[in-house]
Design an enzyme around this catalytic site. Structure first.
Site, PDB file in Angstrom:
ATOM      1  CG  ASP A  42      -9.193   3.008   0.261  1.00 18.21           C
ATOM      2  OD1 ASP A  42      -9.564   3.785   1.379  1.00 18.21           O
ATOM      3  OD2 ASP A  42      -8.012   3.711   0.177  1.00 18.21           O
ATOM      4  CG  ASP A  77      -1.654   0.951   0.976  1.00 12.13           C
ATOM      5  OD1 ASP A  77      -2.787   1.285   0.637  1.00 12.13           O
ATOM      6  OD2 ASP A  77      -1.613   1.558   2.339  1.00 12.13           O
ATOM      7  CD  GLU A 137      -1.894   2.819  -3.735  1.00 12.27           C
ATOM      8  OE1 GLU A 137      -2.051   3.987  -4.574  1.00 12.27           O
ATOM      9  OE2 GLU A 137      -1.694   3.233  -2.114  1.00 12.27           O
TER      10      GLU A 137
END
Length: 453
Positions: A349, A249, A296
């Site tokens: 998200d 991430d 990511e």
């Protein structure tokens, strides 16, 4: 079971807390469903022990797994030789984590930086005295982690037997109130009181006009270099034992990080600072090659970040909900999606695809329809799923909420908000409605994403 990006596959994004029981007890039935659908990748969010807001991205340990996933625990047997082997093998994080959790409980759940000085700064005599009086509680914490490892080992075997890969997620930063920061504060940029001098976040972007101030302490990279990235390598190798593939991430944080003075209330004021992510990945590559990592790389990505990703041949991400603008070079547009990539309709998200579409103005909806060559009476969710599946990306991941065609009520997270996130879960009867497995199976087969036996 390693996963390379040479095969076309399809999978689903679902955190284990979104299973009906919110525990791993449902995992076998869930794997059966994936198998019926022809889905061969299960992606989830980080499995760590969340803090009070339930966010899997702010956890009490970079290694421990959320004990709430256990379901029905086994009776404790501290003399079990396999358990003793586990404790010895995992001692590099498990001993500190167990102490951290037990002290935290004894201190009425206060953060470590508010503990009495001798416990806060790990006075060895004080820690030994505490451990002597809490032996049973310490063993209970370790036994929980042992059981979770046992359950996961069975889950990995069951998934492998069905040719289903497990896809994990690793937050790049760790929480200030965590066993990792307490155990070795030298690894982080802290002041004499144990408080961060600089905190993490991102500047203003698509999600927020004031940016996102995450508040994690930044790493003291000089210390990590001195110790040969010991903690980082242990953390990554730990994830590789749990998963076939791991998403990092905020991957851009391995090239440069947004430094926010801890006194700032928002992320607006800050500066980018380069970090030695290249050195870290080079050290990791000596242990495992190719690296089973996904970067990511959403948001504004610089040439330096792209170069780092390409140097280590790391797949990036494309999110179809970000595709609908006037810029022809937008990497999320279907025509620009490359094979070495994971494509999503949306991530945890984003709003669900249906919720996102329903929130658009009428002219924006028409633009989406035109770009997707969708008739006015078409099904936006199926069209988006088919577009992802038929793209050139070798891995397509669809959130379960989209397969179920759910609206905004099923959204997992709204970035920048602290309450009401991470709670959604499905019901078993939803998976059999409208012959869902057969419908998904046809989408997977049509797009040539069902791997050969």
């Amino acid at each position: 079971m390693s996963y390379g990006f040479q095969q076309r596959r399809a999978g689903v994004l679902l955190h284990p807390t979104s299973l009906p029981s919110r525990t791993l007890e449902d995992a076998e039935a869930w794997l059966d469903f994936l198998s019926k659908c022809g889905l061969s990748m299960w992606q989830m969010l980080p499995l760590g022990v969340p803090q009070e807001d339930y966010s899997p991205y702010q956890c009490l340990s970079a290694f421990a797994v959320n004990p709430a996933l256990l379901g029905s625990p086994m009776p404790r047997n501290a003399h079990n030789s396999d358990y003793q082997d586990f404790c010895a093998r995992e001692a590099h994080w498990l001993d500190d984590y167990a102490l951290f959790i037990c002290i935290k409980s004894a201190q009425e759940n206060t953060a470590w930086f508010d503990w009495p000085q001798e416990l806060k700064w790990r006075n060895q005599d004080a820690l030994q005295r505490f451990a002597h009086t809490q032996q049973d509680e310490l063993q209970a914490v370790k036994w929980e982690q042992y059981q979770l490892h046992q359950q996961w080992r069975k889950l990995r075997d069951s998934a492998a037997a069905r040719d289903i890969h497990l896809f994990g997620d690793m937050p790049i930063f760790v929480a200030h109130d965590s066993a990792d920061v307490w155990a070795c504060p030298q690894r982080f940029l802290l002041d004499e009181q144990g408080m961060p001098t600089w905190v993490t976040g991102v500047p203003p972007d698509y999600f927020s006009t004031t940016g996102q101030r995450w508040g994690n302490p930044h790493y003291n990279w000089d210390y990590h270099i001195e110790e040969g990235f010991q903690w980082w390598l242990a953390r990554l190798e730990h994830h590789f034992r749990w998963f076939d593939l791991v998403r990092i991430d905020h991957f851009r944080g391995l090239q440069a990080v947004w430094m926010i003075d801890a006194r700032e209330e928002t992320a607006v004021n800050g500066h980018w600072q380069e970090v030695p992510g290249d050195q870290l990945l080079a050290a990791l590559k000596k242990h495992i090659d190719p690296l089973p990592l996904v970067a990511e790389d959403l948001g504004i990505i610089t040439p330096e970040v792209r170069a780092l990703k390409q140097k280590y041949h790391l797949p990036g991400m494309a999110v179809l909900q970000f595709a609908f603008d006037a810029f022809e070079d937008n990497p999320h547009k279907p025509a620009n999606i490359t094979p070495n990539c994971v494509v999503y309709t949306g991530t945890h998200d984003n709003d669900t695809t249906l919720g996102w579409y329903q929130s658009l103005a009428e002219d924006a909806r028409r633009f989406v329809q035109e770009m997707l060559h969708m008739p006015a009476d078409g099904d936006i969710v199926d069209t988006m799923i088919d577009t992802a599946m038929e793209s050139r990306a070798n891995l397509a991941i669809i959130p379960l909420q989209d397969f179920l065609k759910l609206g905004s009520e099923a959204r997992m997270n709204i970035p920048g908000t602290a309450n009401g996130n991470w709670r959604w879960r499905f019901r078993w009867e939803q998976l059999s409605a409208d012959d869902l497995p057969a419908h998904i199976h046809s989408q997977v087969t049509r797009s040539k994403r069902k791997p050969s036996p």
